[in-house]
Design an enzyme around this catalytic site. Structure first.
Site, PDB file in Angstrom:
ATOM      1  N   ASP A 159      -2.322  24.182  25.678  1.00  0.00           N
ATOM      2  CA  ASP A 159      -2.112  22.938  25.152  1.00  0.00           C
ATOM      3  C   ASP A 159      -1.924  21.811  25.855  1.00  0.00           C
ATOM      4  OD1 ASP A 159      -0.990  21.011  22.841  1.00  0.00           O
ATOM      5  OD2 ASP A 159       1.053  21.199  24.033  1.00  0.00           O
ATOM      6  N   ASP A 214      -0.535  17.903  25.777  1.00  0.00           N
ATOM      7  CA  ASP A 214       0.927  17.100  25.792  1.00  0.00           C
ATOM      8  C   ASP A 214       2.056  18.071  26.108  1.00  0.00           C
ATOM      9  OD1 ASP A 214       0.010  14.139  25.606  1.00  0.00           O
ATOM     10  OD2 ASP A 214      -0.336  14.824  23.709  1.00  0.00           O
TER      11      ASP A 214
END
Length: 217
Positions: A12, A14
């Protein structure tokens, strides 16, 4: 302790590779002020999800074109805001180490491609060749589509991948894809029970082993 042999790594962005908390909270504060929602209420839902999913959740009665207009306006502002964006500790060196050894790496993010690339560059983290941004996944997290697409881009099964996530929706997506999932940060949720957890990537080692790669951290 993480000690696993894998064929690929899925990240991922953020909160997992990049700390963009200030920028994200500023964007959602503005949305909340304009539409009468508390920031913490918004963040409790939005964390790890595509922006359109959050807008539809809080403004379900708007026409889709109006919902999309709000999304486009928010993204246009966020793309240009990179001040204060930094790496999650050790992320830059870890990604570089993976790439140097030829480990297949994919970025699986709920952000649009331009936003993801800008934030990764602002934090000094190499952008993998394989990226699954929001516009390439018909179903956003917590659906596993993004992680399944990421693994497919790498030419490996998701079950042969190690995934790193920080948000409830993302962790659910990674787990449901079949990837071995590591929680980054202090998230505590039912979906994180029993999963390995890290605060950062310092101390991780990577070495080839057979047809795969052994990752320890």
């Amino acid at each position: 302790m993480i000690d696993i042999v894998v064929s690929g790594v899925l990240f991922d962005m953020d909160g997992t590779l990049v700390d963009s908390t200030a920028v994200v909270e500023e964007a959602w504060t503005g949305f909340g002020d304009r539409h009468g929602f508390d920031l913490q209420t918004i963040l409790a839902f939005s964390h790890g999800r595509q922006t359109i999913d959050t807008i539809q959740h809080f403004l379900p009665d708007l026409r889709f074109d109006e919902q999309q207009r709000i999304v486009d306006q928010m993204i246009a502002v966020e793309v240009e805001k990179v001040e204060g964006i930094v790496e999650v500790p050790g992320a830059r060196a870890f990604v570089r180490r993976l790439e140097a050894l030829g480990v297949p790496v994919a970025l699986v993010t709920s952000a649009p491609r331009d936003l993801a690339v800008n934030r990764m560059r602002a934090a000094g983290i190499p952008v993998p060749a394989a990226v699954v941004p929001s516009e390439d996944a018909e179903q956003g997290k917590p659906h596993p589509e993004g992680y399944l697409r990421g693994a497919a881009l790498l030419g490996v099964a998701a079950e042969e991948c190690l995934a790193f996530e920080d948000a409830p929706a993302g962790v659910q997506a990674a787990v449901d894809s079949g990837a071995t999932t590591v929680v980054v940060g202090d998230l505590e949720a039912p979906v994180t029970v029993g999963l390995p957890r890290i605060a950062g990537y310092e101390g991780f080692t990577v070495e080839p082993e057979g047809p795969g790669f052994r990752i320890r951290g």
